[in-house]
Every structure is written in C-alpha cells, then in structure tokens.
Design a protein around this motif. Structure first.
Motif, PDB file in Angstrom:
ATOM      1  N   GLN A 128       0.831  -1.196   0.000  1.00 52.83           N
ATOM      2  CA  GLN A 128       0.000   0.000   0.000  1.00 52.83           C
ATOM      3  C   GLN A 128       0.873   1.255   0.000  1.00 52.83           C
ATOM      4  OE1 GLN A 128      -3.242   0.334  -0.358  1.00 52.83           O
ATOM      5  NE2 GLN A 128      -3.184   2.548  -0.089  1.00 52.83           N
ATOM      6  N   LEU A 129       1.924   1.245   0.806  1.00 57.85           N
ATOM      7  CA  LEU A 129       2.817   2.410   0.860  1.00 57.85           C
ATOM      8  C   LEU A 129       3.541   2.611  -0.467  1.00 57.85           C
ATOM      9  CD1 LEU A 129       4.374   1.972   4.416  1.00 57.85           C
ATOM     10  CD2 LEU A 129       2.714   3.685   3.686  1.00 57.85           C
ATOM     11  N   GLU A 130       3.909   1.506  -1.087  1.00 56.57           N
ATOM     12  CA  GLU A 130       4.600   1.624  -2.369  1.00 56.57           C
ATOM     13  C   GLU A 130       3.656   2.163  -3.443  1.00 56.57           C
ATOM     14  OE1 GLU A 130       7.725  -0.838  -5.153  1.00 56.57           O
ATOM     15  OE2 GLU A 130       6.678  -1.882  -3.542  1.00 56.57           O
ATOM     16  N   ASN A 131       2.397   1.755  -3.408  1.00 61.67           N
ATOM     17  CA  ASN A 131       1.428   2.278  -4.372  1.00 61.67           C
ATOM     18  C   ASN A 131       1.209   3.779  -4.166  1.00 61.67           C
ATOM     19  OD1 ASN A 131       1.030  -0.048  -5.807  1.00 61.67           O
ATOM     20  ND2 ASN A 131      -0.846  -0.629  -4.739  1.00 61.67           N
ATOM     21  N   GLU A 132       1.179   4.233  -2.910  1.00 61.08           N
ATOM     22  CA  GLU A 132       1.038   5.661  -2.638  1.00 61.08           C
ATOM     23  C   GLU A 132       2.261   6.420  -3.149  1.00 61.08           C
ATOM     24  OE1 GLU A 132       0.268   6.074   1.540  1.00 61.08           O
ATOM     25  OE2 GLU A 132      -1.655   5.019   1.398  1.00 61.08           O
ATOM     26  N   TRP A 133       3.443   5.846  -2.944  1.00 62.95           N
ATOM     27  CA  TRP A 133       4.671   6.464  -3.462  1.00 62.95           C
ATOM     28  C   TRP A 133       4.621   6.508  -4.989  1.00 62.95           C
ATOM     29  CZ3 TRP A 133       8.560   4.240  -6.525  1.00 62.95           C
ATOM     30  CH2 TRP A 133       9.686   5.039  -6.727  1.00 62.95           C
ATOM     31  N   LEU A 134       4.180   5.407  -5.613  1.00 61.19           N
ATOM     32  CA  LEU A 134       4.069   5.347  -7.068  1.00 61.19           C
ATOM     33  C   LEU A 134       3.088   6.391  -7.600  1.00 61.19           C
ATOM     34  CD1 LEU A 134       4.071   1.648  -8.331  1.00 61.19           C
ATOM     35  CD2 LEU A 134       5.415   3.541  -9.187  1.00 61.19           C
ATOM     36  N   GLU A 135       1.989   6.623  -6.892  1.00 57.08           N
ATOM     37  CA  GLU A 135       1.027   7.642  -7.311  1.00 57.08           C
ATOM     38  C   GLU A 135       1.698   9.004  -7.445  1.00 57.08           C
ATOM     39  OE1 GLU A 135      -2.376   7.745  -4.741  1.00 57.08           O
ATOM     40  OE2 GLU A 135      -2.955   5.671  -5.203  1.00 57.08           O
ATOM     41  N   GLU A 136       2.512   9.348  -6.467  1.00 56.09           N
ATOM     42  CA  GLU A 136       3.200  10.644  -6.495  1.00 56.09           C
ATOM     43  C   GLU A 136       4.216  10.704  -7.638  1.00 56.09           C
ATOM     44  OE1 GLU A 136       2.305  13.266  -4.688  1.00 56.09           O
ATOM     45  OE2 GLU A 136       0.732  11.927  -3.932  1.00 56.09           O
TER      46      GLU A 136
END
Length: 142
Positions: free
Chosen positions: A1-9
């Motif tokens: 989940q954290l990696e997906n949030e980082w990827l979004e940015e």
C-alpha cells in the motif's frame, strides 16, 4: 500500500513533467529507468486510471496536398512526351531546393517537349499560385 502511494506521487510528477503527453508505457519506462525498478505496465495503468490521468493523443500530421478530383483535367498527352514542332506541348513542375542555410526555395519551370528546352522558370520562397502564374506569364512573353 505504501509503495502504491509512493508510485502515485511519482506517476503524477512524471505525467506533469512531460506535459500530459506520456502514456502508461512511457511512464513505466521512465520510472523503471530512473529508479532502477521493474514495474509492470499494467500496474502503472491501473494507478493512472485510479488517479484519472490520461495522456493527450497527438493528431497525425497529414501531407500538404489536398486529395480529391477537383482539379483533374483530361489526359491530353496520353504519355506521348514528344512533339513535332516548337511550342506545341509544354510541361511544368514545381520542386523545392534546400539551401545551405536550411531554408527552402521553390523552383517552377516550364519545358518545351519539342527540344527539351526550358522556356521559363521562376524561383520563390513560397509555393503558391503566384509562383506558377509568374512562370506562365514569363513563358508567354518569351
């Protein structure tokens, strides 16, 4: 989940950096190169859809010649490019020449099919009707 949030940015920043013209494939390549990762393009596409990011599709550039049969006339020569007397058959063409400076100039020439002699020619920086008209007027005066 954290990696997906980082990827979004990261996806948002890459998308905006290239003025919204990069799609998911190019964004995937950019992210994989920049961060030395191996993200699947489907994952990037899924995140872009979630964010509502869609690339702008550039339209194809078409040639400058307008297709159609508006200016078609009868085939008088019927591929017989020889003549028995002067000034019986003339042919014309417009071509461009590229100068050393990178500019283009257009050459319009009229040729007599009797002896292959150039009757008249004009050079211009624009390829327009005036160029052809001036060439024809000059040929009629010769």
């Amino acid at each position: 989940q954290l990696e997906n949030e980082w990827l979004e940015e990261v996806i948002k920043s890459v998308f905006n950096k290239y003025n919204c013209i990069y799609g998911y494939r190019r964004i995937t390549g950019e992210i994989n190169r920049r961060f030395n990762k191996k993200y699947n393009p489907k994952r990037i596409l899924r995140i872009m859809r979630k964010l509502g990011l869609q690339s702008v599709v550039r339209r194809n550039r078409h040639s400058c010649t307008v297709p159609g049969d508006r200016n078609v006339t009868d085939n008088i020569l019927n591929r017989n490019f020889t003549s028995d007397q002067p000034n019986e058959k003339w042919v014309t063409d417009v071509t461009y020449l590229e100068l050393e400076t990178g500019k283009k100039v257009y050459l319009s020439a009229i040729k007599d099919l009797y002896d292959g002699k150039i009757i008249s020619y004009q050079i211009s920086t624009t390829n327009d009707f005036k160029l052809v008209q001036d060439t024809l007027l000059k040929a009629r005066q010769a």
